[in-house]
Motif scaffolding. Structure first.
Motif, PDB file in Angstrom:
ATOM      1  N   PRO A  94       1.159  -1.619  -0.210  1.00 41.40           N
ATOM      2  CA  PRO A  94       0.121  -0.008   0.079  1.00 41.40           C
ATOM      3  C   PRO A  94       0.797   1.591  -0.126  1.00 41.40           C
ATOM      4  CG  PRO A  94      -0.861  -1.744   1.661  1.00 41.40           C
ATOM      5  CD  PRO A  94       0.587  -2.085   1.449  1.00 41.40           C
ATOM      6  N   VAL A  95      -0.007   2.085  -0.640  1.00 37.68           N
ATOM      7  CA  VAL A  95       0.638   3.422  -1.187  1.00 37.68           C
ATOM      8  C   VAL A  95       1.529   3.955   0.340  1.00 37.68           C
ATOM      9  CG1 VAL A  95       0.377   3.938  -2.798  1.00 37.68           C
ATOM     10  CG2 VAL A  95      -1.089   4.902  -1.159  1.00 37.68           C
ATOM     11  N   GLU A  96       2.424   4.602   0.390  1.00 40.36           N
ATOM     12  CA  GLU A  96       2.851   5.084   2.016  1.00 40.36           C
ATOM     13  C   GLU A  96       2.984   6.880   1.504  1.00 40.36           C
ATOM     14  OE1 GLU A  96       6.045   3.267   3.668  1.00 40.36           O
ATOM     15  OE2 GLU A  96       5.055   1.161   3.711  1.00 40.36           O
ATOM     16  N   THR A  97       3.207   7.054   0.285  1.00 37.34           N
ATOM     17  CA  THR A  97       4.016   8.983   0.206  1.00 37.34           C
ATOM     18  C   THR A  97       2.886   8.898  -0.513  1.00 37.34           C
ATOM     19  OG1 THR A  97       5.331   8.425  -1.589  1.00 37.34           O
ATOM     20  CG2 THR A  97       6.359   8.221   0.823  1.00 37.34           C
ATOM     21  N   THR A  98       2.614  10.373  -0.609  1.00 36.78           N
ATOM     22  CA  THR A  98       2.245  11.162  -1.290  1.00 36.78           C
ATOM     23  C   THR A  98       2.145  10.999  -3.005  1.00 36.78           C
ATOM     24  OG1 THR A  98       1.518  13.124   0.269  1.00 36.78           O
ATOM     25  CG2 THR A  98       1.071  14.011  -2.477  1.00 36.78           C
ATOM     26  N   ALA A  99       3.849  11.050  -3.975  1.00 36.25           N
ATOM     27  CA  ALA A  99       4.388  11.083  -4.976  1.00 36.25           C
ATOM     28  C   ALA A  99       3.315   9.369  -5.275  1.00 36.25           C
ATOM     29  CB  ALA A  99       6.033  10.431  -5.178  1.00 36.25           C
ATOM     30  N   GLU A 100       3.424   8.036  -4.468  1.00 39.41           N
ATOM     31  CA  GLU A 100       2.903   7.157  -4.360  1.00 39.41           C
ATOM     32  C   GLU A 100       1.268   7.254  -4.710  1.00 39.41           C
ATOM     33  OE1 GLU A 100       4.738   4.461  -1.798  1.00 39.41           O
ATOM     34  OE2 GLU A 100       6.361   4.390  -2.164  1.00 39.41           O
ATOM     35  N   ALA A 101       1.144   7.624  -4.464  1.00 41.72           N
ATOM     36  CA  ALA A 101      -0.310   8.179  -4.285  1.00 41.72           C
ATOM     37  C   ALA A 101      -0.577   8.331  -5.527  1.00 41.72           C
ATOM     38  CB  ALA A 101      -1.358   8.681  -3.281  1.00 41.72           C
ATOM     39  N   ASN A 102       0.092   9.566  -5.863  1.00 36.93           N
ATOM     40  CA  ASN A 102       0.014  10.093  -7.195  1.00 36.93           C
ATOM     41  C   ASN A 102       0.252   9.038  -8.683  1.00 36.93           C
ATOM     42  OD1 ASN A 102      -0.552  12.456  -6.610  1.00 36.93           O
ATOM     43  ND2 ASN A 102       1.780  13.432  -6.726  1.00 36.93           N
ATOM     44  N   VAL A 103       1.321   8.299  -8.497  1.00 39.10           N
ATOM     45  CA  VAL A 103       0.985   7.242  -9.532  1.00 39.10           C
ATOM     46  C   VAL A 103       0.318   6.112  -9.156  1.00 39.10           C
ATOM     47  CG1 VAL A 103       2.831   5.289 -10.499  1.00 39.10           C
ATOM     48  CG2 VAL A 103       3.562   7.601  -9.149  1.00 39.10           C
ATOM     49  N   LEU A 104       0.169   5.270  -8.090  1.00 41.33           N
ATOM     50  CA  LEU A 104      -0.616   3.990  -8.132  1.00 41.33           C
ATOM     51  C   LEU A 104      -2.162   5.004  -7.843  1.00 41.33           C
ATOM     52  CD1 LEU A 104       0.676   1.859  -6.671  1.00 41.33           C
ATOM     53  CD2 LEU A 104       0.425   1.969  -8.995  1.00 41.33           C
ATOM     54  N   SER A 105      -2.499   5.735  -9.017  1.00 48.60           N
ATOM     55  CA  SER A 105      -4.791   5.911  -8.358  1.00 48.60           C
ATOM     56  C   SER A 105      -5.120   5.037  -8.280  1.00 48.60           C
ATOM     57  CB  SER A 105      -4.863   7.422  -9.266  1.00 48.60           C
ATOM     58  OG  SER A 105      -4.912   6.180 -10.932  1.00 48.60           O
ATOM     59  N   PRO A 106      -6.600   5.076  -7.600  1.00 46.83           N
ATOM     60  CA  PRO A 106      -7.734   4.339  -7.533  1.00 46.83           C
ATOM     61  C   PRO A 106      -7.875   3.060  -9.304  1.00 46.83           C
ATOM     62  CG  PRO A 106      -8.047   5.954  -6.197  1.00 46.83           C
ATOM     63  CD  PRO A 106      -6.738   6.317  -6.828  1.00 46.83           C
ATOM     64  N   PRO A 107      -8.045   3.972  -9.920  1.00 48.83           N
ATOM     65  CA  PRO A 107      -7.994   2.988 -11.439  1.00 48.83           C
ATOM     66  C   PRO A 107      -6.314   2.312 -12.022  1.00 48.83           C
ATOM     67  CG  PRO A 107      -8.589   5.390 -11.578  1.00 48.83           C
ATOM     68  CD  PRO A 107      -8.229   5.430 -10.707  1.00 48.83           C
ATOM     69  N   VAL A 108      -5.984   2.775 -11.329  1.00 46.76           N
ATOM     70  CA  VAL A 108      -4.127   2.571 -12.067  1.00 46.76           C
ATOM     71  C   VAL A 108      -4.346   1.262 -11.148  1.00 46.76           C
ATOM     72  CG1 VAL A 108      -1.794   2.740 -11.877  1.00 46.76           C
ATOM     73  CG2 VAL A 108      -3.126   4.203 -13.124  1.00 46.76           C
ATOM     74  N   ALA A 109      -4.564   1.916 -10.108  1.00 50.74           N
ATOM     75  CA  ALA A 109      -4.035   0.604  -8.700  1.00 50.74           C
ATOM     76  C   ALA A 109      -5.394  -0.962  -8.833  1.00 50.74           C
ATOM     77  CB  ALA A 109      -4.650   1.201  -7.389  1.00 50.74           C
ATOM     78  N   GLU A 110      -6.231  -0.657  -8.991  1.00 48.53           N
ATOM     79  CA  GLU A 110      -7.115  -1.603 -10.041  1.00 48.53           C
ATOM     80  C   GLU A 110      -6.432  -2.120 -11.680  1.00 48.53           C
ATOM     81  OE1 GLU A 110     -11.975  -1.635 -10.944  1.00 48.53           O
ATOM     82  OE2 GLU A 110     -11.535   0.056 -10.408  1.00 48.53           O
ATOM     83  N   ALA A 111      -6.386  -1.641 -12.220  1.00 46.84           N
ATOM     84  CA  ALA A 111      -6.222  -2.127 -13.265  1.00 46.84           C
ATOM     85  C   ALA A 111      -4.637  -3.190 -12.796  1.00 46.84           C
ATOM     86  CB  ALA A 111      -5.691  -1.137 -14.452  1.00 46.84           C
TER      87      ALA A 111
END
Length: 547
Positions: A94-111
């Motif tokens: 699971p994401v821990e930083t804002t940068a990682e959250a920007n990369v793995l947005s919910p639609p990207v993570a779901e795919a």
């Protein structure tokens, strides 16, 4: 870095050893599990054209494969994946930083996140060049494991070998798709041609074409030019292909060029190629048929139609194997075997100055003469059955073979179009019979009373159309009337006129008037044909003249 050097070397070895990404991923997953908490290794491909993310390989630490899946995404999600930020090559889940959250947005993570992974820790990294990402590498850790800097470093090191593995897999898929398309085209072509294989069967090779095939067997292994004589439709191209397949270059290209079908102004460009800008419209370099046939065989059909200028250039290729493209100045060497064919009398054309004598001697190293179908009537039943089966395949009909009456009718026809005409007649008969029978009589046009065209065809001479120096094979056959040459027919006609006019040439009752030509012309022909009018001066009416 040093602690992972041996591991990275083994990973590169596996990527290089296996072209199948599934096999390499299984082996690499075992290697990683032995020295790290990595339990799953997953490789997914980004498919912008399909707006999807396709899982192409997945393996567990125990060497088991994971079920593959494909996730359909929006165009925006695909764009996010393709533009994976360069500064965040490896991200954690699971994401821990804002940068990682920007990369793995919910639609990207779901795919990307596979089903069954839940909240297990994992590391994800992009495959491919920045801005042109082709896939994603996903390393799923054991449930009790935690993210460590050393694990992120290992993930970064694995991106390059898996990028290579994914690119190789993509190329293999493209090759496989092309191979399947080519096979589908081949099957479609065979269906249209009514064949089971692309190679033509030489029907009659043991009967009517036995002598021809013996000559083919002699000349095929020897890399010399071959000149094939035969009427239209006798199978000259089939013999040329047989020579090619039995030669020392069967795996080289085989190209057929109809010299009579190329406009004279384009013959040089077609045969020898042209450079860019050689003439108006020459926008790019073009290789001619000789260059395309390099290492193989070039079949020059209707060689007698070749213009004089092209004959000179062909002669040079036959002599030393060098050519120059139109507009070019650099000689090009080609290794091409020439097989030529014609239905014309090339020897007569040489005598008349319409074909180069030196080229004739170069081409006619080994002549092969194909007999017309009327001289190999024993092959007609086998040919008819062959064409009947081919027609059934081509037209999707029930296979029907010709009856005894059909074969008898086919054997009595003169076949001016030879084997090609026989194939067309059987095709027509199959279509008319609609899979129930072969309407051979209707296809031949003799279902009722014979037509004038049929009568004319039945009277065709046995050796019509073959060069005189190679004709005559039918002259001594029982039931076949030898066909007089034009010279013999002219001589007999003039002698008959002299006989009727008692040897008189000029005047109202002379032979010239009877023949409708000038006396001087008649005397010229008599001298050429060695006709002595005095032999006829005492016969007929008793008229004579002094000369």
């Amino acid at each position: 870095m040093d602690s992972h050097r041996e591991l990275l070397l083994e990973v590169w070895r596996e990527v290089s050893r296996h072209t199948d990404i599934d096999r390499s991923t299984v082996v690499i997953a075992r290697l990683l599990a032995a020295t790290s908490p990595i339990e799953w290794v997953i490789v997914s491909r980004i498919e912008p054209g399909r707006s999807a993310v396709e899982m192409v390989a997945g393996a567990t630490a125990q060497g088991d494969t994971l079920p593959l899946r494909t996730s359909t995404c929006s165009a925006a999600t695909i764009a996010e994946l393709c533009e994976w930020p360069c500064g965040s090559e490896v991200v954690q889940w699971p994401v821990e930083t804002t940068a990682e959250a920007n990369v793995l947005s919910p639609p990207v993570a779901e795919a990307l996140i596979p089903g069954g992974a839940g909240e297990r820790p994992m590391a994800l990294g992009p495959l491919g060049a920045p801005g042109r990402r082709s896939g994603v590498l996903i390393l799923v850790l054991r449930a009790e494991a935690s993210h460590e800097p050393e694990l992120a470093q290992l993930a970064r090191m694995l991106l390059d070998p898996f990028t290579v593995a994914l690119d190789n897999d993509h190329r293999l898929r493209e090759i496989q798709a092309l191979r399947e398309a080519a096979e589908a085209d081949r099957r479609s072509l065979l269906t249209r041609l009514g064949r089971k294989q692309l190679a033509d069967n030489m029907v009659g090779a043991e009967t009517g074409l036995r002598t021809v095939m013996e000559r083919v067997g002699l000349v095929a292994p020897n890399d010399v030019p071959v000149l094939i004589f035969g009427e239209t439709g006798t199978g000259k191209e089939l013999v040329a292909r047989t020579i090619h397949t039995r030669s020392r270059r069967p795996h080289g290209p085989f190209h057929r060029v109809n010299c009579g079908a190329i406009p004279p102004e384009l013959i040089d460009s077609e045969l020898f190629g042209h450079e860019r800008g050689a003439f108006t419209g020459a926008e790019q370099l073009r290789k001619g048929w000789f260059e395309r046939a390099d290492g193989g065989t070039l079949f020059l059909d209707e060689i007698g139609e070749l213009p004089a200028a092209a004959q000179v250039r062909l002669l040079r290729i036959l002599q030393d194997g060098w050519l120059e493209r139109v507009g070019g100045h650099q000689p090009i060497h080609v290794d091409v075997r020439i097989v030529a064919a014609t239905h014309r009398d090339l020897a007569a054309m040489v005598a008349e100055g319409r074909f180069r004598e030196d080229l004739w001697y170069r081409l006619a190293v080994f002549p092969v003469v194909l007999p017309p179908l009327r001289e190999r009537r024993d092959d007609i039943p086998e040919l008819a059955c062959h064409f009947a089966q081919r027609a059934a395949t081509r037209f999707g009909l029930t296979p029907v073979l010709p009856t005894e009456d059909d074969l008898r009718l086919l054997s009595t026809y003169a076949w001016p179009g030879n084997v090609r005409e026989l194939g067309a007649v059987i095709d027509r008969a199959a279509i008319l019979g609609d899979g129930r029978r072969l309407e051979v009589a209707t296809a031949l046009g003799v279902a009722g009373e014979p037509t004038a065209a049929d009568n004319r065809a039945a009277r065709l001479p046995a050796s019509a159309g073959l060069p005189r120096q190679f004709a005559g094979s039918s002259a001594n056959q029982p039931g076949v009337t030898p066909f007089a040459t034009l010279e013999d027919a002219t001589r007999r006609h003039i002698e008959l006129a002299l006989q009727r006019t008692a040897g008189r040439v000029e005047g109202r009752y002379g032979a010239a008037a009877l023949l409708g030509i000038k006396p001087a012309t008649l005397r010229s022909k008599m001298r050429k044909l060695k006709i002595d009018r005095r032999r006829f001066s005492d016969s007929g009416t008793g008229r004579s003249e002094s000369q």
